[in-house]
Design a protein around this motif. Sequence first.
Motif, PDB file in Angstrom:
ATOM      1  N   HIS A   1      51.997  22.422  39.420  1.00 18.37           N
ATOM      2  CA  HIS A   1      51.848  23.853  39.693  1.00 18.37           C
ATOM      3  C   HIS A   1      52.610  24.625  38.624  1.00 18.37           C
ATOM      4  N   GLU A   2      52.072  25.756  38.197  1.00 17.87           N
ATOM      5  CA  GLU A   2      52.764  26.562  37.200  1.00 17.87           C
ATOM      6  C   GLU A   2      53.903  27.366  37.839  1.00 17.87           C
ATOM      7  N   THR A   3      54.858  27.740  36.991  1.00 18.24           N
ATOM      8  CA  THR A   3      55.911  28.666  37.420  1.00 18.24           C
ATOM      9  C   THR A   3      55.884  29.866  36.483  1.00 18.24           C
ATOM     10  N   TYR A   4      56.458  30.951  36.967  1.00 16.75           N
ATOM     11  CA  TYR A   4      56.451  32.209  36.231  1.00 16.75           C
ATOM     12  C   TYR A   4      57.875  32.703  36.023  1.00 16.75           C
ATOM     13  N   ALA A   5      58.043  33.578  35.056  1.00 19.46           N
ATOM     14  CA  ALA A   5      59.351  34.180  34.782  1.00 19.46           C
ATOM     15  C   ALA A   5      59.912  34.783  36.062  1.00 19.46           C
ATOM     16  N   GLY A   6      61.186  34.516  36.310  1.00 23.97           N
ATOM     17  CA  GLY A   6      61.864  35.086  37.473  1.00 23.97           C
ATOM     18  C   GLY A   6      61.837  34.212  38.714  1.00 23.97           C
ATOM     19  N   GLU A   7      60.974  33.178  38.744  1.00 23.19           N
ATOM     20  CA  GLU A   7      60.947  32.284  39.911  1.00 23.19           C
ATOM     21  C   GLU A   7      62.151  31.333  39.860  1.00 23.19           C
ATOM     22  N   ILE A   8      62.644  30.975  41.017  1.00 23.08           N
ATOM     23  CA  ILE A   8      63.768  30.036  41.107  1.00 23.08           C
ATOM     24  C   ILE A   8      63.218  28.640  41.323  1.00 23.08           C
ATOM     25  N   LEU A   9      63.560  27.747  40.403  1.00 24.02           N
ATOM     26  CA  LEU A   9      63.118  26.354  40.445  1.00 24.02           C
ATOM     27  C   LEU A   9      64.264  25.507  40.969  1.00 24.02           C
TER      28      LEU A   9
END
Length: 93
Positions: free
Chosen positions: A39-47
């Motif tokens: 799954h992709e992640t985007y700027a600002g998301e907490i991984l």
Amino acid sequence: IDLNAHTNNARYIHYATECLTCDEMCEMSVADVMITFNHETYAGEILDIYMVDTETDGLVDASGKPIVRSSIIEGKVGDQQVFCAKLMFVERR
């Protein structure tokens, strides 16, 4: 971040290796990496990153060196798995 505002997939390998201490990275070399991008992640998301070590009994790398550590590392945003990686290490000589 790529042109679609996603985290570049190469960054996930970097995140996975950050689970190790500097001493561990100095003592071991990466022998093998297997990673699945889910799954992709985007700027600002907490991984969130989770790691567990697995058995290494009898495992060797392509050159015959014994595997000294094998770790499964998972990255998640909330309940969504972003990536799952398996890293195997040999002693650095």
